[in-house]
Design a protein around this motif. Structure first.
Motif, PDB file in Angstrom:
ATOM      1  N   ASN A 186       0.830  -1.210   0.000  1.00 23.26           N
ATOM      2  CA  ASN A 186       0.000   0.000   0.000  1.00 23.26           C
ATOM      3  C   ASN A 186       0.864   1.259   0.000  1.00 23.26           C
ATOM      4  OD1 ASN A 186       0.842  -0.087   2.637  1.00 23.26           O
ATOM      5  ND2 ASN A 186      -1.123   0.481   3.510  1.00 23.26           N
TER       6      ASN A 186
ATOM      7  N   MET B 195       3.184   2.472   1.762  1.00 22.85           N
ATOM      8  CA  MET B 195       3.419   3.251   2.980  1.00 22.85           C
ATOM      9  C   MET B 195       4.815   3.884   2.971  1.00 22.85           C
ATOM     10  SD  MET B 195       1.281   3.708   5.492  1.00 22.85           S
ATOM     11  CE  MET B 195      -0.241   3.885   4.622  1.00 22.85           C
TER      12      MET B 195
ATOM     13  N   GLY C  68      -1.930   7.022  -3.891  1.00 22.70           N
ATOM     14  CA  GLY C  68      -3.285   7.264  -3.404  1.00 22.70           C
ATOM     15  C   GLY C  68      -4.280   6.277  -4.005  1.00 22.70           C
TER      16      GLY C  68
ATOM     17  N   ARG D  30      -3.880   2.861  -2.396  1.00 22.30           N
ATOM     18  CA  ARG D  30      -4.425   2.776  -1.035  1.00 22.30           C
ATOM     19  C   ARG D  30      -5.944   2.773  -1.038  1.00 22.30           C
ATOM     20  NH1 ARG D  30      -0.450   7.359   0.431  1.00 22.30           N
ATOM     21  NH2 ARG D  30       1.527   6.241   0.399  1.00 22.30           N
ATOM     22  N   LEU D  31      -6.556   3.290  -2.107  1.00 21.07           N
ATOM     23  CA  LEU D  31      -8.014   3.217  -2.187  1.00 21.07           C
ATOM     24  C   LEU D  31      -8.456   1.779  -2.463  1.00 21.07           C
ATOM     25  CD1 LEU D  31      -8.881   6.471  -4.167  1.00 21.07           C
ATOM     26  CD2 LEU D  31      -9.436   5.971  -1.790  1.00 21.07           C
TER      27      LEU D  31
ATOM     28  N   MET E  18      -5.363  -1.671   5.188  1.00 20.77           N
ATOM     29  CA  MET E  18      -4.313  -2.172   6.081  1.00 20.77           C
ATOM     30  C   MET E  18      -4.755  -2.123   7.535  1.00 20.77           C
ATOM     31  SD  MET E  18      -0.300  -1.188   6.211  1.00 20.77           S
ATOM     32  CE  MET E  18       0.797  -2.033   7.336  1.00 20.77           C
TER      33      MET E  18
ATOM     34  N   ALA F 219     -14.680   6.563   8.329  1.00 18.56           N
ATOM     35  CA  ALA F 219     -13.563   7.394   7.878  1.00 18.56           C
ATOM     36  C   ALA F 219     -13.140   7.099   6.446  1.00 18.56           C
ATOM     37  CB  ALA F 219     -12.373   7.223   8.820  1.00 18.56           C
ATOM     38  N   GLY F 220     -13.164   5.823   6.062  1.00 12.92           N
ATOM     39  CA  GLY F 220     -12.718   5.476   4.719  1.00 12.92           C
ATOM     40  C   GLY F 220     -13.812   5.597   3.679  1.00 12.92           C
TER      41      GLY F 220
ATOM     42  N   GLU G  79     -16.123   8.285   3.514  1.00 11.64           N
ATOM     43  CA  GLU G  79     -16.302   9.666   3.072  1.00 11.64           C
ATOM     44  C   GLU G  79     -15.290  10.044   1.994  1.00 11.64           C
ATOM     45  OE1 GLU G  79     -16.236  11.339   6.921  1.00 11.64           O
ATOM     46  OE2 GLU G  79     -18.269  10.602   7.314  1.00 11.64           O
ATOM     47  N   VAL G  80     -14.067   9.526   2.139  1.00 10.44           N
ATOM     48  CA  VAL G  80     -13.026   9.870   1.172  1.00 10.44           C
ATOM     49  C   VAL G  80     -13.315   9.248  -0.191  1.00 10.44           C
ATOM     50  CG1 VAL G  80     -11.460   7.954   1.688  1.00 10.44           C
ATOM     51  CG2 VAL G  80     -10.532  10.116   0.907  1.00 10.44           C
ATOM     52  N   ARG G  81     -14.191   8.236  -0.199  1.00  8.65           N
ATOM     53  CA  ARG G  81     -14.578   7.615  -1.464  1.00  8.65           C
ATOM     54  C   ARG G  81     -15.899   8.171  -1.981  1.00  8.65           C
ATOM     55  NH1 ARG G  81     -11.324   4.529   1.398  1.00  8.65           N
ATOM     56  NH2 ARG G  81      -9.976   2.996   0.418  1.00  8.65           N
TER      57      ARG G  81
ATOM     58  N   ALA H  40     -10.999  -0.833   8.051  1.00 10.05           N
ATOM     59  CA  ALA H  40     -10.364  -1.274   6.813  1.00 10.05           C
ATOM     60  C   ALA H  40     -11.370  -1.976   5.899  1.00 10.05           C
ATOM     61  CB  ALA H  40      -9.189  -2.193   7.125  1.00 10.05           C
TER      62      ALA H  40
ATOM     63  N   PRO I 116     -14.680   0.208   3.359  1.00 13.41           N
ATOM     64  CA  PRO I 116     -14.621   0.615   1.947  1.00 13.41           C
ATOM     65  C   PRO I 116     -14.587  -0.574   0.981  1.00 13.41           C
ATOM     66  CG  PRO I 116     -12.819   1.590   3.234  1.00 13.41           C
ATOM     67  CD  PRO I 116     -13.392   0.495   4.035  1.00 13.41           C
TER      68      PRO I 116
END
Ligand code: ATP
Ligand code: MG
Lengths: 312, 287
Positions: B87, B89, B117, B120-121, B125, B143-144, B146-148, B197, B200
């Motif tokens: 991913n 990191m 980015g 990681r989508l 992890m 948390a994951g 909203e970013v999507r 994790a 999403p």
């Protein structure tokens, strides 16, 4: 019993015992010395509060607390003197408010940049620069506000008075910016790397990690930084005495000039007021109000800081 | 012999019959695309450097789709380093360098060469130390999402509940979704991180010693969870615990000093390893 103690005395030889005794003495000496140092600073603080209270008590025998808190005139030099402290408080809060309106967004942006974006080399060179800015004497900032910022602003704002609260407010914002930015940055850097990695692992961008992970995690530390900055702005004297004028004026309009509490105190302290007169005592009453305002901000900042330390 | 050794002949990945029917559609979108040789990813001659020190040396490793692949090896052999390549990191820290490929299917892209980015989508992890955000339980799982671009409250509610059920945490937290994540025990926090994790619906989840900070009971729960998730999502897990690797993984890879020594079916690696060094390690003669 006696057998054991004699065995002990054999075990601990003369030299060792002497060493232990000497170490105990120095330990005790250091403890007393540190205690004395701590007591001195506490005593000084208590002394200041004592003077403020005892000197302003006679003032409140002649001016009622209600008048003091509600009157909108502050005219100690007039025949018919009036003491409405809100006149000074309004200017104090207006200037401090403008300073914060500059320092909060700019300080946050700078802290985010330093903590989340800047390479270590950049950060290590910017931080000493900020400390350098903190070392500039406040009188320099005062003249900068009066002789540079005010004329500059007057080209945009025609009605701006020569003494006004806007210019010292803006300059004071720049003045407290290094402090608020560097304390906020410390709080943000204290956020464990594991939290940031958790954000990145979800697909967050650098900006999203800064705003959604780091700032919330460091929020009480950041808030404390700005509250301590606010209390510094409220207590700041030179900039306002020079650039905001000495005229008590109950107003929240930043284009007007107005004396803050600190400006009034320094003005009175420079003149020769008869000891024991009401005007003389009013300095202490105003000082006491200033003390209460900054104390309030410092206490809020202190508790937020403590909460922030307990967060991880 | 390992009494708990599970045969890896579980060929069918019939998602609809997976336990926990609310999750049955979790990875349905992936079924339509056939994967070459059934692999979700393929590590090919991957080398990695922390500055000037080389931590991975031309590593090869297939990661079979919707199976558990365990990475084992002595401390410092590069397990975490390899896992964190998946991913990207390492991109967060300056001076790190990759060479070689991790082919990601079905697109057949080299994931160490594309935008981190985007990687990681797609790949989630779970870390060694539970690292929930200092927010509510609900906000952590969401948390994951909203970013999507998932912002609708009803959809969020549904996905949060599904992920928490999936992570076997729902019953313990359903009455305090708005409570702080820090009010949970260490094991619950780790399951919360698994839910975060999972929410999403990534194609693959990386686990870096997810139970090393937990007590045996919490460890057993996470192990059960990983086994349940296999069949729905591809799992790559680093573990120090040989029993754990043999219990929960379908395939095992043994690493030593930055090199891949052996890879195979878990029961084969643990009962009849081909390389003598693997044999020495799993019988406890070094490492
Ligand atoms: N940030 C870093 N900078 C430099 N070298 C590193 C860094 N992180 C790890 N290493 C080195 O890379 C090698 C592999 O480390 P890695 O963390 O991948 O080992 P590991 O197999 O996960 O070990 P463990 O089981 O102890 O977690 C080690 O020699 C380690 O010292
Ligand atoms: Mg590791």
């Amino acid at each position: 019993m006696s057998e054991i103690s004699s065995a002990e005395s054999e075990l601990i030889g003369g030299a060792t015992r002497q060493f232990l005794r000497r170490r105990a003495f120095w330990n005790r000496f250091a403890a007393y010395w540190l205690l004395a140092a701590a007591l001195v600073s506490v005593l000084v603080t208590v002394g200041i509060v004592y003077v403020l209270v005892t000197e302003s008590l006679p003032f409140f025998n002649q001016v009622s607390l209600v008048d003091f808190l509600t009157d909108t005139q502050w005219t100690p030099m007039f025949e018919n003197a009036r003491y409405g402290v809100m006149t000074l408080v309004s200017a104090t809060l207006t200037v401090a408010g403008i300073a914060l309106a500059v320092a909060i967004p700019a300080g946050l942006a700078l802290a985010i940049y330093l903590s989340e974006y800047a390479r270590p080399a950049v950060r290590e060179s910017v931080k000493p620069l900020l400390e350098l800015l903190e070392g500039v004497p406040t009188v320099v900032y005062g003249f900068f506000a009066l002789l540079f910022v005010t004329p500059l602003l007057q080209t945009f704002i025609p009605g701006l008075a020569g003494f006004n609260m806007l210019a010292p407010g803006l300059v004071m914002g720049i003045m407290i910016l290094p402090y608020t930015a560097s304390v906020s940055e410390d709080a943000m850097r204290a956020v464990p790397m594991g939290l940031r990695e958790a954000g990145y692992a979800l697909g967050y961008s650098r900006f999203r990690v800064a705003t959604r992970v780091v700032i919330p995690a460091a929020l009480s530390g950041i808030t404390a930084a700005f509250i301590l900055g606010m209390s510094r702005a409220v207590g700041e004297t030179m900039v306002v005495a020079i650039a905001a004028g000495q005229n008590p004026n109950f107003t929240f309009n930043p284009t007007e000039g107005a004396a803050t509490i600190t400006a009034y105190i320094v003005q009175m302290a420079m003149g020769d007021l008869p000891h024991g007169s009401l005007a003389y005592q009013s300095v202490f009453a105003a000082g006491f109000v200033l003390f209460l305002i900054t104390l309030t901000f410092n206490l809020i900042g202190f508790f937020l800081r403590r909460r922030f330390r307990e967060a991880y | 012999m390992q009494p708990n050794l599970r045969p890896i002949t579980r060929e069918t990945t019939d998602v609809s019959s997976a336990p926990g029917d609310s999750n049955a559609d979790l990875h349905r979108h992936q079924e339509s695309v056939p994967l070459p040789h059934g692999n979700r990813a393929d590590v090919r001659k991957l080398s990695f450097w922390y500055g000037k020190t080389q931590a991975l040396k031309e590593v090869n490793l297939p990661v079979v789709d919707r199976k558990v692949t365990a990475l084992i090896g002595p401390s410092g052999c590069g397990k975490s380093t390899l896992l964190r390549c998946f991913n990207r990191m390492h991109d967060l820290y300056p001076g790190n360098r990759y060479d070689g490929e991790i082919r990601l299917y079905p697109e057949d892209e080299n994931l160490v060469a594309i935008d981190p980015g985007l990687v990681r989508l797609r790949i989630g992890m779970v870390f060694q130390k539970p690292n929930p955000f200092p927010k509510s339980i609900y906000a952590n799982v969401a948390a994951g999402l909203e970013v999507r671009g998932i912002k609708k409250r009803s959809v969020l509610d549904e996905r949060v509940e599904r992920a928490l059920r999936h992570a076997a945490l729902w019953d313990e937290v359903k009455d305090r979704l708005n409570g702080s994540a820090y009010g949970l025990s260490g094991g619950q926090q780790q399951r919360l991180c698994i839910a975060r994790a999972l929410a999403p619906e990534p194609e693959m989840i990386l686990f870096d010693e997810p139970t090393s900070a937990l007590d045996p009971l919490a460890t057993a729960k996470i192990e059960d969870l990983v086994q349940q998730l296999a069949g729905e999502v591809t799992i790559l897990i680093v573990t120090h615990n040989m029993q754990q690797a043999s219990r929960i993984s379908d395939f095992t890879a043994f690493m030593l000093m930055g090199e891949m020594v052996e890879y195979g079916n878990t029961d084969q690696v643990f009962t009849a390893p081909e390389d003598p060094r693997t044999d020495q390690y799993i019988t406890g003669r070094f490492g």
